[in-house]
Design an enzyme around this catalytic site. Structure first.
Site, PDB file in Angstrom:
ATOM      1  N   ARG A  38       0.715  -1.193   0.186  1.00  0.00           N
ATOM      2  CA  ARG A  38       0.133  -0.028  -0.010  1.00  0.00           C
ATOM      3  C   ARG A  38       0.931   1.419  -0.092  1.00  0.00           C
ATOM      4  O   ARG A  38       0.633   2.415   0.405  1.00  0.00           O
ATOM      5  CB  ARG A  38      -0.915   0.087   1.171  1.00  0.00           C
ATOM      6  CG  ARG A  38      -2.145  -0.908   1.277  1.00  0.00           C
ATOM      7  CD  ARG A  38      -3.255  -0.466   0.327  1.00  0.00           C
ATOM      8  NE  ARG A  38      -3.962  -1.550  -0.013  1.00  0.00           N
ATOM      9  CZ  ARG A  38      -5.067  -1.785   0.720  1.00  0.00           C
ATOM     10  NH1 ARG A  38      -5.666  -0.938   1.785  1.00  0.00           N
ATOM     11  NH2 ARG A  38      -6.237  -2.684   0.437  1.00  0.00           N
ATOM     12  N   ARG A  80      -3.371   6.583   0.532  1.00  0.00           N
ATOM     13  CA  ARG A  80      -4.176   7.636   1.359  1.00  0.00           C
ATOM     14  C   ARG A  80      -3.269   8.448   2.193  1.00  0.00           C
ATOM     15  O   ARG A  80      -3.280   9.585   2.667  1.00  0.00           O
ATOM     16  CB  ARG A  80      -5.243   7.245   2.220  1.00  0.00           C
ATOM     17  CG  ARG A  80      -6.414   6.990   1.374  1.00  0.00           C
ATOM     18  CD  ARG A  80      -7.502   6.472   2.132  1.00  0.00           C
ATOM     19  NE  ARG A  80      -7.277   5.085   2.230  1.00  0.00           N
ATOM     20  CZ  ARG A  80      -8.220   4.128   2.634  1.00  0.00           C
ATOM     21  NH1 ARG A  80      -9.255   4.378   3.244  1.00  0.00           N
ATOM     22  NH2 ARG A  80      -7.593   2.889   2.957  1.00  0.00           N
ATOM     23  N   ARG A 138      -6.974  12.241  -5.779  1.00  0.00           N
ATOM     24  CA  ARG A 138      -8.272  11.524  -5.225  1.00  0.00           C
ATOM     25  C   ARG A 138      -9.476  12.860  -5.637  1.00  0.00           C
ATOM     26  O   ARG A 138     -10.441  12.197  -5.869  1.00  0.00           O
ATOM     27  CB  ARG A 138      -8.166  11.087  -3.962  1.00  0.00           C
ATOM     28  CG  ARG A 138      -9.439  10.116  -3.603  1.00  0.00           C
ATOM     29  CD  ARG A 138      -9.293   9.220  -2.258  1.00  0.00           C
ATOM     30  NE  ARG A 138      -9.170  10.322  -1.228  1.00  0.00           N
ATOM     31  CZ  ARG A 138      -9.169  10.141   0.131  1.00  0.00           C
ATOM     32  NH1 ARG A 138      -9.143   8.583   0.337  1.00  0.00           N
ATOM     33  NH2 ARG A 138      -8.888  11.031   0.999  1.00  0.00           N
ATOM     34  N   ASP A 195      -6.432  -2.942  -7.714  1.00  0.00           N
ATOM     35  CA  ASP A 195      -6.947  -3.879  -6.597  1.00  0.00           C
ATOM     36  C   ASP A 195      -7.130  -5.048  -6.818  1.00  0.00           C
ATOM     37  O   ASP A 195      -7.201  -5.597  -8.120  1.00  0.00           O
ATOM     38  CB  ASP A 195      -8.513  -3.114  -6.320  1.00  0.00           C
ATOM     39  CG  ASP A 195      -8.684  -3.345  -4.912  1.00  0.00           C
ATOM     40  OD1 ASP A 195      -8.394  -2.842  -3.999  1.00  0.00           O
ATOM     41  OD2 ASP A 195      -9.436  -4.587  -4.688  1.00  0.00           O
ATOM     42  N   TYR A 209     -15.005 -12.091  -1.261  1.00  0.00           N
ATOM     43  CA  TYR A 209     -15.685 -10.897  -1.668  1.00  0.00           C
ATOM     44  C   TYR A 209     -16.846 -11.137  -2.677  1.00  0.00           C
ATOM     45  O   TYR A 209     -17.929 -10.557  -2.516  1.00  0.00           O
ATOM     46  CB  TYR A 209     -14.851  -9.877  -2.497  1.00  0.00           C
ATOM     47  CG  TYR A 209     -13.865  -9.057  -1.494  1.00  0.00           C
ATOM     48  CD1 TYR A 209     -14.591  -8.162  -0.882  1.00  0.00           C
ATOM     49  CD2 TYR A 209     -12.595  -9.480  -1.553  1.00  0.00           C
ATOM     50  CE1 TYR A 209     -13.697  -7.425   0.222  1.00  0.00           C
ATOM     51  CE2 TYR A 209     -11.760  -8.767  -0.516  1.00  0.00           C
ATOM     52  CZ  TYR A 209     -12.542  -7.617   0.129  1.00  0.00           C
ATOM     53  OH  TYR A 209     -11.659  -6.942   0.950  1.00  0.00           O
TER      54      TYR A 209
HETATM   55  O1  CP3 Z   1       0.228  -1.838  -2.544  1.00  0.00           O
HETATM   56  C1  CP3 Z   1      -0.182  -1.007  -3.480  1.00  0.00           C
HETATM   57  O2  CP3 Z   1       0.385   0.268  -3.165  1.00  0.00           O
HETATM   58  C2  CP3 Z   1      -1.274  -1.478  -4.098  1.00  0.00           C
HETATM   59  C3  CP3 Z   1      -2.528  -0.996  -3.947  1.00  0.00           C
HETATM   60  C4  CP3 Z   1      -3.457  -1.890  -3.521  1.00  0.00           C
HETATM   61  C5  CP3 Z   1      -4.886  -1.648  -3.476  1.00  0.00           C
HETATM   62  N1  CP3 Z   1      -5.510  -2.690  -3.032  1.00  0.00           N
HETATM   63  C6  CP3 Z   1      -5.293  -0.100  -3.670  1.00  0.00           C
HETATM   64  C7  CP3 Z   1      -6.241   0.191  -2.823  1.00  0.00           C
HETATM   65  C8  CP3 Z   1      -3.459  -3.520  -3.399  1.00  0.00           C
HETATM   66  C9  CP3 Z   1      -2.084  -4.484  -3.335  1.00  0.00           C
HETATM   67  C10 CP3 Z   1      -4.622  -3.886  -3.033  1.00  0.00           C
HETATM   68  C11 CP3 Z   1      -4.999  -5.190  -2.636  1.00  0.00           C
HETATM   69  C12 CP3 Z   1      -6.242  -5.479  -1.833  1.00  0.00           C
HETATM   70  N2  CP3 Z   1      -7.590  -4.984  -2.004  1.00  0.00           N
HETATM   71  C13 CP3 Z   1      -6.204  -6.168  -0.831  1.00  0.00           C
HETATM   72  C14 CP3 Z   1      -5.132  -7.172  -0.642  1.00  0.00           C
HETATM   73  C15 CP3 Z   1      -4.308  -6.402   0.237  1.00  0.00           C
HETATM   74  C16 CP3 Z   1      -4.455  -6.322   1.802  1.00  0.00           C
HETATM   75  O3  CP3 Z   1      -4.790  -5.436   2.350  1.00  0.00           O
HETATM   76  O4  CP3 Z   1      -4.745  -7.670   2.320  1.00  0.00           O
HETATM   77  C17 CP3 Z   1      -7.537  -6.351  -0.363  1.00  0.00           C
HETATM   78  C18 CP3 Z   1      -8.229  -7.211   0.660  1.00  0.00           C
HETATM   79  C19 CP3 Z   1      -8.374  -5.307  -1.028  1.00  0.00           C
HETATM   80  C20 CP3 Z   1      -9.806  -5.039  -0.870  1.00  0.00           C
HETATM   81  C21 CP3 Z   1      -9.892  -3.576  -0.309  1.00  0.00           C
HETATM   82  N3  CP3 Z   1      -9.825  -2.491  -1.646  1.00  0.00           N
HETATM   83  C22 CP3 Z   1     -10.059  -3.076   0.487  1.00  0.00           C
HETATM   84  C23 CP3 Z   1     -10.037  -3.948   1.722  1.00  0.00           C
HETATM   85  C24 CP3 Z   1      -9.945  -1.476   0.604  1.00  0.00           C
HETATM   86  C25 CP3 Z   1      -9.763  -0.561   1.540  1.00  0.00           C
HETATM   87  C26 CP3 Z   1     -11.009   0.004   1.802  1.00  0.00           C
HETATM   88  C27 CP3 Z   1     -10.641   1.234   2.750  1.00  0.00           C
HETATM   89  O5  CP3 Z   1     -11.256   2.355   2.223  1.00  0.00           O
HETATM   90  O6  CP3 Z   1     -10.099   1.098   3.704  1.00  0.00           O
HETATM   91  C28 CP3 Z   1      -9.846  -1.363  -0.845  1.00  0.00           C
HETATM   92  C29 CP3 Z   1      -9.815  -0.275  -1.463  1.00  0.00           C
HETATM   93  C30 CP3 Z   1      -8.364   0.443  -1.788  1.00  0.00           C
HETATM   94  N4  CP3 Z   1      -7.456  -0.483  -2.665  1.00  0.00           N
HETATM   95  C31 CP3 Z   1      -7.671   1.418  -1.309  1.00  0.00           C
HETATM   96  C32 CP3 Z   1      -6.490   1.400  -1.848  1.00  0.00           C
HETATM   97  C33 CP3 Z   1      -5.257   2.382  -1.642  1.00  0.00           C
HETATM   98  C34 CP3 Z   1      -8.237   2.437  -0.482  1.00  0.00           C
HETATM   99  C35 CP3 Z   1      -9.148   3.511  -1.070  1.00  0.00           C
HETATM  100  C36 CP3 Z   1      -8.389   4.733  -1.445  1.00  0.00           C
HETATM  101  O7  CP3 Z   1      -7.418   5.010  -1.263  1.00  0.00           O
HETATM  102  O8  CP3 Z   1      -9.076   5.310  -2.371  1.00  0.00           O
END
Ligand code: CP3
Length: 350
Positions: A28, A32, A41, A78, A155
């Site tokens: 990540r 954010r 964003r 994602d 999911y």
């Molecule tokens: O590592 C990186 O920089 C790559 C970005 C990345 C995202 N999602 C961007 C994202 C990666 C590797 C993921 C994978 C992902 N997505 C996982 C596996 C990683 C882990 O955390 O175990 C999972 C479970 C998801 C599903 C998902 N998508 C979740 C739980 C969330 C967060 C919800 C929240 O807002 O807290 C997302 C949205 C998401 N994907 C965000 C990011 C940066 C947050 C939303 C945003 O920044 O606008």
């Protein structure tokens, strides 16, 4: 041989070469906690736009690269991104994560899923990965990533994130054949997707089985491990030289099992001491991790001490320095900068 012909640091370590310090990146690392990300964003409020419009996704992926020069640059995307290509429509909601419009709960729905055709369904992924390789050259390693079958099924079946996984566990324990059918289809699609990422420029691929730590070890052996193996085997058949990483969140109880997945590198989270992880996984297995992301709230001295402790415990071979899971959204950017600076001076410090 000139410097430019040398493979990048993380890729060399992932292949098992001895390197002068562990390579470092952060899960990540684009997101954010970075002001540059929050600003972008505002302009692109939809996550799918940010991750599927190539120019935007390229810019976001490169924000941490420009700020901190990590040894790994991960595709901004994602794990649910490929699902619409199978016929599972989704969105990613601010603060909530993935939302599946029509959760998959019946055999009829599973039969209707389409095989993934990545060139048609995910053309933006190729554009993004090619651009990232072009941009970082041999200075960093480009990582692709996929979700694992169990986690994507969670999911698809639950329809969103869950604390209890009640719906998918109900299905798993009452009608396992239906779930196995879904897991098989997802595994084949994920392998196709990972191969496409590698063909497009990903040099290492990490598979996130984030929610497999919610399974008891015996259920992990039934619903998670065989499908991790199925994906990794299929990727290795065509792309034997691409290092593959596995992550499970809350993995302490299944660490040895992760070592059986076919992954080249096992991500260790902070619920396991790195020295214990090394002993449990054996000398041949490479590891990634494992600082508690919360360490980055602390003082610089504290952060430095934890980095040094982790690196000493991991030893001088087969270790990629990382957090044990994603960086937290309210982490001070300055501390992320300090984490990378310290990590990159380790050949002097340790
Ligand atoms: O590592 C990186 O920089 C790559 C970005 C990345 C995202 N999602 C961007 C994202 C990666 C590797 C993921 C994978 C992902 N997505 C996982 C596996 C990683 C882990 O955390 O175990 C999972 C479970 C998801 C599903 C998902 N998508 C979740 C739980 C969330 C967060 C919800 C929240 O807002 O807290 C997302 C949205 C998401 N994907 C965000 C990011 C940066 C947050 C939303 C945003 O920044 O606008």
């Amino acid at each position: 041989m000139g410097v430019t012909s040398t493979a990048p640091h993380l890729l060399r370590a992932a292949r098992g070469e001895i390197v002068d310090r562990p390579p470092v990146w952060m899960m990540r690392q684009a997101g954010r906690y970075m002001k540059a990300y929050r600003d972008l964003r505002e302009k692109y409020p939809s996550f799918r736009d940010r991750s599927e419009i190539p120019e935007v996704a390229i810019e976001v992926s490169l924000q941490p690269w420009k700020a901190f020069q990590p040894d790994g640059v991960i595709l901004f995307s994602d794990i649910v991104t490929p699902l619409p290509g199978l016929g599972i429509e989704m969105d990613i909601a601010e603060g909530k994560g993935p939302i599946i419009h029509a959760p998959i709960r019946t055999q009829a729905q599973i039969e209707q899923l389409r095989p993934l055709e990545p060139e048609a369904a995910l053309p933006f992924i190729k554009t993004i990965l090619q651009a990232l390789r072009q941009e970082v050259g041999n200075q960093s390693t480009v990582l692709g990533f996929v979700g694992a079958p169990w986690t994507l099924a969670a999911y698809a079946v639950e329809g969103k994130g869950s604390k209890t996984y009640s719906i998918i566990k109900n299905l798993a324990f009452s009608e396992p054949a239906i779930l196995h059918q879904l897991l098989t289809k997802l595994a084949d699609a994920i392998a196709i997707y990972a191969r496409y990422q590698i063909d497009s420029g990903a040099q290492v691929v990490q598979m996130f089985d984030s929610w497999a730590g919610q399974l008891s070890p015996q259920d992990y052996d039934t619903f998670a491990l065989p499908y991790q193996q199925r994906v990794f085997q299929q990727i290795k058949q065509t792309h034997p030289d691409t290092p593959l990483i596995l992550l499970v969140s809350g993995s302490a109880g299944v660490l040895e099992r992760m070592g059986q997945s076919g992954a080249d590198i096992v991500t260790v989270d902070w619920t396991v001491d790195m020295a214990d992880a090394r002993a449990r996984l054996g000398k041949q297995m490479k590891v990634q991790g494992n600082l508690d992301p919360g360490v980055l709230y602390a003082s610089k001295q504290f952060i430095r001490d934890r980095i040094i402790d982790t690196v000493r415990k991991a030893g001088n071979w087969g270790h990629i320095l990382n957090l044990g899971h994603g960086v937290l959204p309210d982490t001070p950017e300055e501390n992320v900068a300090f984490f990378f600076e310290t990590a990159k001076q380790l050949n002097v410090l340790v």
